[in-house]
Design a protein around this motif. Sequence first.
Motif, PDB file in Angstrom:
ATOM      1  N   SER A  39      38.559  90.112 -22.115  1.00  0.00           N
ATOM      2  CA  SER A  39      37.834  90.055 -23.389  1.00  0.00           C
ATOM      3  C   SER A  39      36.697  89.060 -23.235  1.00  0.00           C
ATOM      4  O   SER A  39      36.799  88.109 -22.449  1.00  0.00           O
ATOM      5  CB  SER A  39      38.770  89.599 -24.510  1.00  0.00           C
ATOM      6  N   ASN A  40      35.630  89.263 -24.015  1.00  0.00           N
ATOM      7  CA  ASN A  40      34.588  88.236 -23.982  1.00  0.00           C
ATOM      8  C   ASN A  40      35.104  86.914 -24.536  1.00  0.00           C
ATOM      9  O   ASN A  40      34.548  85.852 -24.274  1.00  0.00           O
ATOM     10  CB  ASN A  40      33.326  88.692 -24.714  1.00  0.00           C
ATOM     11  N   GLY A  41      36.240  86.983 -25.259  1.00  0.00           N
ATOM     12  CA  GLY A  41      36.884  85.753 -25.713  1.00  0.00           C
ATOM     13  C   GLY A  41      37.485  84.939 -24.593  1.00  0.00           C
ATOM     14  O   GLY A  41      37.793  83.756 -24.763  1.00  0.00           O
ATOM     15  N   GLY A  42      37.642  85.549 -23.415  1.00  0.00           N
ATOM     16  CA  GLY A  42      38.148  84.805 -22.273  1.00  0.00           C
ATOM     17  C   GLY A  42      37.145  83.838 -21.701  1.00  0.00           C
ATOM     18  O   GLY A  42      37.516  82.842 -21.056  1.00  0.00           O
ATOM     19  N   SER A  43      35.858  84.105 -21.917  1.00  0.00           N
ATOM     20  CA  SER A  43      34.811  83.203 -21.427  1.00  0.00           C
ATOM     21  C   SER A  43      34.072  82.517 -22.564  1.00  0.00           C
ATOM     22  O   SER A  43      33.395  81.509 -22.353  1.00  0.00           O
ATOM     23  CB  SER A  43      33.799  83.985 -20.571  1.00  0.00           C
ATOM     24  N   SER A  44      34.216  83.043 -23.787  1.00  0.00           N
ATOM     25  CA  SER A  44      33.561  82.463 -24.956  1.00  0.00           C
ATOM     26  C   SER A  44      34.534  82.491 -26.128  1.00  0.00           C
ATOM     27  O   SER A  44      34.463  83.358 -26.997  1.00  0.00           O
ATOM     28  CB  SER A  44      32.287  83.248 -25.289  1.00  0.00           C
ATOM     29  N   PRO A  45      35.472  81.550 -26.163  1.00  0.00           N
ATOM     30  CA  PRO A  45      36.544  81.580 -27.158  1.00  0.00           C
ATOM     31  C   PRO A  45      36.043  81.437 -28.588  1.00  0.00           C
ATOM     32  O   PRO A  45      34.958  80.908 -28.838  1.00  0.00           O
ATOM     33  CB  PRO A  45      37.420  80.380 -26.765  1.00  0.00           C
ATOM     34  N   SER A  46      36.883  81.914 -29.507  1.00  0.00           N
ATOM     35  CA  SER A  46      36.581  81.827 -30.936  1.00  0.00           C
ATOM     36  C   SER A  46      37.621  80.975 -31.652  1.00  0.00           C
ATOM     37  O   SER A  46      38.778  80.898 -31.223  1.00  0.00           O
ATOM     38  CB  SER A  46      36.563  83.224 -31.562  1.00  0.00           C
ATOM     39  N   GLU A  47      37.210  80.380 -32.746  1.00  0.00           N
ATOM     40  CA  GLU A  47      38.120  79.598 -33.579  1.00  0.00           C
ATOM     41  C   GLU A  47      39.269  80.473 -34.051  1.00  0.00           C
ATOM     42  O   GLU A  47      39.086  81.633 -34.415  1.00  0.00           O
ATOM     43  CB  GLU A  47      37.350  79.050 -34.786  1.00  0.00           C
ATOM     44  N   GLY A  48      40.475  79.935 -34.004  1.00  0.00           N
ATOM     45  CA  GLY A  48      41.640  80.651 -34.481  1.00  0.00           C
ATOM     46  C   GLY A  48      42.226  81.627 -33.486  1.00  0.00           C
ATOM     47  O   GLY A  48      43.149  82.363 -33.804  1.00  0.00           O
ATOM     48  N   MET A  49      41.701  81.613 -32.254  1.00  0.00           N
ATOM     49  CA  MET A  49      42.171  82.557 -31.242  1.00  0.00           C
ATOM     50  C   MET A  49      42.445  81.850 -29.918  1.00  0.00           C
ATOM     51  O   MET A  49      42.178  82.378 -28.841  1.00  0.00           O
ATOM     52  CB  MET A  49      41.142  83.676 -31.048  1.00  0.00           C
ATOM     53  N   ALA A  50      42.986  80.642 -30.001  1.00  0.00           N
ATOM     54  CA  ALA A  50      43.182  79.832 -28.804  1.00  0.00           C
ATOM     55  C   ALA A  50      44.105  80.498 -27.790  1.00  0.00           C
ATOM     56  O   ALA A  50      43.803  80.531 -26.594  1.00  0.00           O
ATOM     57  CB  ALA A  50      43.733  78.453 -29.182  1.00  0.00           C
ATOM     58  N   ILE A  51      45.228  81.025 -28.245  1.00  0.00           N
ATOM     59  CA  ILE A  51      46.187  81.614 -27.304  1.00  0.00           C
ATOM     60  C   ILE A  51      45.662  82.935 -26.772  1.00  0.00           C
ATOM     61  O   ILE A  51      45.741  83.215 -25.567  1.00  0.00           O
ATOM     62  CB  ILE A  51      47.570  81.795 -27.970  1.00  0.00           C
ATOM     63  N   TYR A  52      45.119  83.774 -27.655  1.00  0.00           N
ATOM     64  CA  TYR A  52      44.524  85.035 -27.210  1.00  0.00           C
ATOM     65  C   TYR A  52      43.445  84.770 -26.165  1.00  0.00           C
ATOM     66  O   TYR A  52      43.432  85.382 -25.091  1.00  0.00           O
ATOM     67  CB  TYR A  52      43.936  85.785 -28.408  1.00  0.00           C
ATOM     68  N   SER A  53      42.532  83.870 -26.479  1.00  0.00           N
ATOM     69  CA  SER A  53      41.452  83.565 -25.537  1.00  0.00           C
ATOM     70  C   SER A  53      42.003  83.011 -24.235  1.00  0.00           C
ATOM     71  O   SER A  53      41.496  83.327 -23.149  1.00  0.00           O
ATOM     72  CB  SER A  53      40.474  82.567 -26.163  1.00  0.00           C
ATOM     73  N   GLY A  54      43.042  82.191 -24.333  1.00  0.00           N
ATOM     74  CA  GLY A  54      43.654  81.634 -23.127  1.00  0.00           C
ATOM     75  C   GLY A  54      44.247  82.705 -22.231  1.00  0.00           C
ATOM     76  O   GLY A  54      44.106  82.655 -21.002  1.00  0.00           O
ATOM     77  N   THR A  55      44.908  83.708 -22.843  1.00  0.00           N
ATOM     78  CA  THR A  55      45.481  84.768 -22.016  1.00  0.00           C
ATOM     79  C   THR A  55      44.387  85.587 -21.339  1.00  0.00           C
ATOM     80  O   THR A  55      44.538  86.003 -20.190  1.00  0.00           O
ATOM     81  CB  THR A  55      46.369  85.719 -22.852  1.00  0.00           C
ATOM     82  N   LYS A  56      43.290  85.823 -22.031  1.00  0.00           N
ATOM     83  CA  LYS A  56      42.215  86.619 -21.453  1.00  0.00           C
ATOM     84  C   LYS A  56      41.469  85.848 -20.360  1.00  0.00           C
ATOM     85  O   LYS A  56      41.034  86.442 -19.356  1.00  0.00           O
ATOM     86  CB  LYS A  56      41.251  87.076 -22.553  1.00  0.00           C
ATOM     87  N   ALA A  57      41.329  84.541 -20.537  1.00  0.00           N
ATOM     88  CA  ALA A  57      40.744  83.723 -19.471  1.00  0.00           C
ATOM     89  C   ALA A  57      41.629  83.755 -18.231  1.00  0.00           C
ATOM     90  O   ALA A  57      41.143  83.831 -17.093  1.00  0.00           O
ATOM     91  CB  ALA A  57      40.565  82.285 -19.951  1.00  0.00           C
ATOM     92  N   ALA A  58      42.944  83.738 -18.453  1.00  0.00           N
ATOM     93  CA  ALA A  58      43.887  83.809 -17.338  1.00  0.00           C
ATOM     94  C   ALA A  58      43.784  85.147 -16.612  1.00  0.00           C
ATOM     95  O   ALA A  58      43.871  85.209 -15.379  1.00  0.00           O
ATOM     96  CB  ALA A  58      45.317  83.590 -17.842  1.00  0.00           C
ATOM     97  N   VAL A  59      43.591  86.238 -17.369  1.00  0.00           N
ATOM     98  CA  VAL A  59      43.428  87.559 -16.753  1.00  0.00           C
ATOM     99  C   VAL A  59      42.200  87.581 -15.850  1.00  0.00           C
ATOM    100  O   VAL A  59      42.245  88.102 -14.730  1.00  0.00           O
ATOM    101  CB  VAL A  59      43.317  88.654 -17.844  1.00  0.00           C
TER     102      VAL A  59
END
Length: 249
Positions: free
Chosen positions: A138-158
């Motif tokens: 997800s683009n949230g993996g490289s540019s996280p959004s407020e309220g999505m810390a865990i989601y963004s973290g999993t996508k960064a890990a992917v």
Amino acid sequence: MAGRMQEKIVIVTGGSSGLGRAIAELMTAEGARVVIADINQEQGETVAKEIGVEFVRTDVSNPTEVDALVSGTVARHGRLDVMCNNAGFIGMSPLVETTDESYSRMVDVNFGGIFYGTRAAGRVMVGQGSGVIVNTASNGGSSPSEGMAIYSGTKAAVIAMSKAAAIELAPLGVRVNTISPGTMLSDMVPDVPGIVEMLDKLQPIGYAANPSQMATGVLYLASDEANYVTGHDLVVDGAATAGRRAVGS
């Protein structure tokens, strides 16, 4: 150019809806023999009949089921050419309010499921000396959004895991890439009045994408046209994470 996936054996997880369905439809149109996997059996069977593909009920957070999905596909078709590890879900909550259950489920599916699929497919493809793995981040993996810390973290890990896998598997004939979609009008968008209009305004390109626009990126990464592309994260988000817009724009 039609027939870019002619007779290739392709697995798509999370294939009963959203991006997964769009990938399966496009791969089928390009000549692939597609197996969709999903935890939702009724919906998966319905979609499989509608687009003319196989369905295997699979909980991607269960490594035994993922291994069975891959081994069963190889047993029926003799090989596996493309593995699209796409299953996942969005979880939104303030970090301090995130429950243990929500955290575990997101990690198990969004990261664990992609790891299990990459590992299972990788073992088969190394034995073949060829194959392509495309993992949905997800683009949230490289540019996280407020309220999505865990989601963004999993996508960064992917993204990081996939790059490491690409380095390991490149000498063995296997390519590994990720696609990082931006906002899509899919089943994950809540049915709230005005939400589509709001999402459209947030995109520099002027509108939120539909899943088929993201699926074209997956097709490219999986196709022979991308034969020298590995270890890459393809961001498809209408410039949403390219930078900041001017104040007041």
